[in-house]
Motif scaffolding. Structure first.
Motif, PDB file in Angstrom:
ATOM      1  N   TRP A 141      36.112  28.405  42.476  1.00  0.00           N
ATOM      2  CA  TRP A 141      35.154  26.680  42.493  1.00  0.00           C
ATOM      3  C   TRP A 141      35.436  25.588  43.331  1.00  0.00           C
ATOM      4  O   TRP A 141      35.183  24.847  43.826  1.00  0.00           O
ATOM      5  CB  TRP A 141      35.082  25.931  41.014  1.00  0.00           C
ATOM      6  CG  TRP A 141      34.429  26.400  40.092  1.00  0.00           C
ATOM      7  CD1 TRP A 141      33.762  27.834  38.886  1.00  0.00           C
ATOM      8  CD2 TRP A 141      32.992  26.086  40.297  1.00  0.00           C
ATOM      9  NE1 TRP A 141      32.855  27.716  38.925  1.00  0.00           N
ATOM     10  CE2 TRP A 141      32.347  26.725  39.606  1.00  0.00           C
ATOM     11  CE3 TRP A 141      32.008  25.210  40.553  1.00  0.00           C
ATOM     12  CZ2 TRP A 141      30.695  26.280  38.817  1.00  0.00           C
ATOM     13  CZ3 TRP A 141      30.598  24.943  40.475  1.00  0.00           C
ATOM     14  CH2 TRP A 141      30.003  25.792  39.291  1.00  0.00           C
ATOM     15  N   LEU A 142      37.193  25.760  44.413  1.00  0.00           N
ATOM     16  CA  LEU A 142      37.583  25.575  45.133  1.00  0.00           C
ATOM     17  C   LEU A 142      36.597  25.714  46.868  1.00  0.00           C
ATOM     18  O   LEU A 142      36.207  24.870  47.577  1.00  0.00           O
ATOM     19  CB  LEU A 142      38.557  25.472  45.580  1.00  0.00           C
ATOM     20  CG  LEU A 142      39.912  25.683  46.512  1.00  0.00           C
ATOM     21  CD1 LEU A 142      40.074  23.647  46.554  1.00  0.00           C
ATOM     22  CD2 LEU A 142      41.126  25.359  46.836  1.00  0.00           C
ATOM     23  N   LEU A 143      36.248  27.038  46.703  1.00  0.00           N
ATOM     24  CA  LEU A 143      35.080  27.590  48.098  1.00  0.00           C
ATOM     25  C   LEU A 143      34.152  26.895  48.096  1.00  0.00           C
ATOM     26  O   LEU A 143      33.638  26.465  48.955  1.00  0.00           O
ATOM     27  CB  LEU A 143      35.179  28.667  47.889  1.00  0.00           C
ATOM     28  CG  LEU A 143      34.469  29.459  48.942  1.00  0.00           C
ATOM     29  CD1 LEU A 143      34.898  29.167  50.648  1.00  0.00           C
ATOM     30  CD2 LEU A 143      34.111  31.118  49.131  1.00  0.00           C
ATOM     31  N   VAL A 144      33.527  26.602  46.717  1.00  0.00           N
ATOM     32  CA  VAL A 144      32.180  26.077  46.692  1.00  0.00           C
ATOM     33  C   VAL A 144      32.456  24.481  46.985  1.00  0.00           C
ATOM     34  O   VAL A 144      31.822  23.411  47.467  1.00  0.00           O
ATOM     35  CB  VAL A 144      31.587  25.734  45.246  1.00  0.00           C
ATOM     36  CG1 VAL A 144      30.477  24.926  44.714  1.00  0.00           C
ATOM     37  CG2 VAL A 144      31.010  27.353  45.023  1.00  0.00           C
ATOM     38  N   ILE A 145      33.596  24.382  46.384  1.00  0.00           N
ATOM     39  CA  ILE A 145      33.381  22.833  46.598  1.00  0.00           C
ATOM     40  C   ILE A 145      34.167  21.922  48.325  1.00  0.00           C
ATOM     41  O   ILE A 145      33.990  21.626  48.901  1.00  0.00           O
ATOM     42  CB  ILE A 145      35.361  22.147  46.272  1.00  0.00           C
ATOM     43  CG1 ILE A 145      34.373  22.034  44.734  1.00  0.00           C
ATOM     44  CG2 ILE A 145      35.163  20.661  46.624  1.00  0.00           C
ATOM     45  CD1 ILE A 145      35.996  21.464  44.228  1.00  0.00           C
ATOM     46  N   ILE A 146      34.716  23.737  48.477  1.00  0.00           N
ATOM     47  CA  ILE A 146      34.975  23.095  50.447  1.00  0.00           C
ATOM     48  C   ILE A 146      33.671  23.800  50.917  1.00  0.00           C
ATOM     49  O   ILE A 146      33.374  22.149  51.946  1.00  0.00           O
ATOM     50  CB  ILE A 146      35.973  24.701  51.139  1.00  0.00           C
ATOM     51  CG1 ILE A 146      37.210  24.065  50.206  1.00  0.00           C
ATOM     52  CG2 ILE A 146      35.966  24.413  52.681  1.00  0.00           C
ATOM     53  CD1 ILE A 146      38.005  24.948  50.371  1.00  0.00           C
ATOM     54  N   ILE A 147      32.707  23.838  50.368  1.00  0.00           N
ATOM     55  CA  ILE A 147      31.646  24.729  51.918  1.00  0.00           C
ATOM     56  C   ILE A 147      30.924  23.587  51.266  1.00  0.00           C
ATOM     57  O   ILE A 147      30.235  22.986  52.181  1.00  0.00           O
ATOM     58  CB  ILE A 147      30.651  25.785  51.063  1.00  0.00           C
ATOM     59  CG1 ILE A 147      31.755  27.421  51.455  1.00  0.00           C
ATOM     60  CG2 ILE A 147      29.642  26.094  50.992  1.00  0.00           C
ATOM     61  CD1 ILE A 147      31.427  28.611  50.556  1.00  0.00           C
ATOM     62  N   GLY A 148      30.147  22.503  50.340  1.00  0.00           N
ATOM     63  CA  GLY A 148      29.748  21.704  50.147  1.00  0.00           C
ATOM     64  C   GLY A 148      30.656  21.016  50.502  1.00  0.00           C
ATOM     65  O   GLY A 148      29.121  19.113  51.037  1.00  0.00           O
ATOM     66  N   ALA A 149      31.959  20.998  50.683  1.00  0.00           N
ATOM     67  CA  ALA A 149      32.158  19.179  51.607  1.00  0.00           C
ATOM     68  C   ALA A 149      31.883  19.303  53.053  1.00  0.00           C
ATOM     69  O   ALA A 149      31.242  18.059  53.596  1.00  0.00           O
ATOM     70  CB  ALA A 149      34.084  19.530  51.552  1.00  0.00           C
TER      71      ALA A 149
END
Length: 307
Positions: free
Chosen positions: A282-290
C-alpha cells in the motif's frame, strides 16, 4: 382509437427491447465484473486488512493497528530500497524516453524498411522483462562477460559490473533503458499525426531542424510524451524480475539492487511477514499515486492540447 392502441403497442415493444438489450449487456459485462471484484477489488481489500495485522501465512492474522506503518520509519532496508528505487526510476525513465523519441524521429523521416526496423526496435519491450534476458544480462556484465571482452579490445580493464555495488544498479538502469520499444512505437504514431505543413512553413521562415523540433515537434507531441511518462514511471516502480534474477533474489551486492518490489517480496515470501508486506504494497500504491498526481498537476504547464 386504433391509432392510439397501435402507438401504445409500439411503446410497449420498445420498452421490452430495451430491457432485453440491457440484460444482454449485463451478460457480456459479467466476466469483467467478476474479474474486477474477484481478481482486483477483492484482493486489494484483503491486502488492506492484512496491512493492519501480523500475519505469517501459517496462523490466522492478528490485528495490530498501525504497527506495520510505524515500523516503516525505523526500517533501514526499506529506506535503502526506496533510495535505490527512486534512483532507478528518475534516471532510467528520462533516458529511456529520450532514446525512444530520438529513434522515433529518425524512423519518421522515411527510412526504407520502416516496418522491419519498427519490429526490431519493439522486440526488447516484449522480452526485456523476461527471466531469460535477465540471466543473459547477468552473464554479459559478469567478470568474464561480453562487455568486458569488448572493453579489452580497447585496452580497458574490465571488472564484475554486477558484483560491484557502485555499478550493479546502473546495469539494471541500462536494461530498463534498452526496453524502449513500446514508447518508441507510440511516439512514432504521434509523429505521424503532426501535419507536414507546419514544418514547411517553418522552413520557409528559416527555422533550423533543431528549432523545428523544439518549437513544433515537442509541443504537438507533448500529450504523447506525457502519456509515455506516466506509463513508464508506473512500470519502473513495479520492476521486479530483473533485480531478482541479476542479484539472485538478494538485492545485492550490499543492497545496491534492492528495488522496492524485491524488498516487498523478501518480507512477504522470504520472512513470511505478510502483514508488513501488505503495508509495503500500500505504500507503493501511495507513492505511485503521488507521482501520477504530480505529473497530472504539472502537465498543465507543458502539455499542449489542440482545444
Amino acid at each position: 382509437m386504433s391509432a392510439i392502441n397501435e402507438l401504445r403497442h409500439l411503446k410497449g415493444g420498445s420498452g421490452q427491447t430495451t430491457k432485453r438489450d440491457g440484460k444482454a449487456a449485463l451478460v457480456f459485462l459479467a466476466p469483467w465484473f467478476i474479474g474486477l471484484f474477484a481478481i482486483t477489488a477483492g484482493p486489494m481489500l484483503a491486502s488492506l486488512y492484512l496491512s493492519f495485522t501480523k500475519y505469517n501465512l501459517l496462523q490466522p492474522p492478528v490485528f495490530t493497528g498501525l504497527d506495520n506503518f510505524t515500523r516503516m520509519f525505523t526500517d533501514e532496508r526499506l529506506h535503502k530500497s526506496l533510495g535505490v528505487t527512486f534512483t532507478y526510476v528518475l534516471v532510467s525513465v528520462p533516458l529511456q524516453l529520450a532514446l525512444a523519441l530520438a529513434l522515433a524521429v529518425l524512423l519518421d523521416r522515411g527510412v526504407r524498411g520502416l516496418s522491419f526496423y519498427r519490429s526490431i526496435y519493439y522486440l526488447p519491450s516484449l522480452i526485456g522483462g523476461s527471466v531469460a534476458i535477465a540471466v543473459l544480462w547477468r552473464t554479459v556484465f559478469g567478470t568474464d562477460g561480453l562487455f568486458n571482452v569488448v572493453l579489452g579490445w580497447f585496452g580497458i580493464e574490465g571488472k564484475g559490473w554486477i558484483s560491484d555495488p557502485d555499478t550493479a544498479l546502473w546495469t539494471l538502469i541500462l536494461l530498463n533503458v534498452w526496453t524502449f520499444g513500446a514508447p518508441m512505437v507510440i511516439f512514432l504514431a504521434g509523429l505521424r499525426q503532426i501535419p507536414g505543413s507546419y514544418y514547411e512553413a517553418a522552413s520557409v521562415d528559416g527555422a533550423s531542424k533543431w528549432r523545428q523540433f523544439w518549437s513544433i515537434t515537442v509541443p504537438l507531441l507533448s500529450p504523447i510524451i506525457f502519456f509515455n511518462l506516466v506509463l513508464q514511471i508506473i512500470h519502473s516502480f513495479q520492476s521486479f524480475t530483473q533485480a531478482f534474477v541479476v542479484s539472485g533474489g538478494t538485492g545485492g551486492p550490499a543492497d545496491s539492487t534492492l528495488v522496492f518490489s524485491l524488498y516487498l517480496y523478501q518480507r512477504g515470501f522470504g520472512a513470511f511477514d505478510m502483514g508488513y508486506a501488505a503495508s509495503l504494497a500500500w505504500l507503493l500504491v501511495i507513492i505511485i499515486g503521488a507521482f501520477t498526481a504530480i505529473n497530472f498537476w504539472a502537465s498543465k504547464y507543458w502539455v499542449f492540447y489542440d482545444d
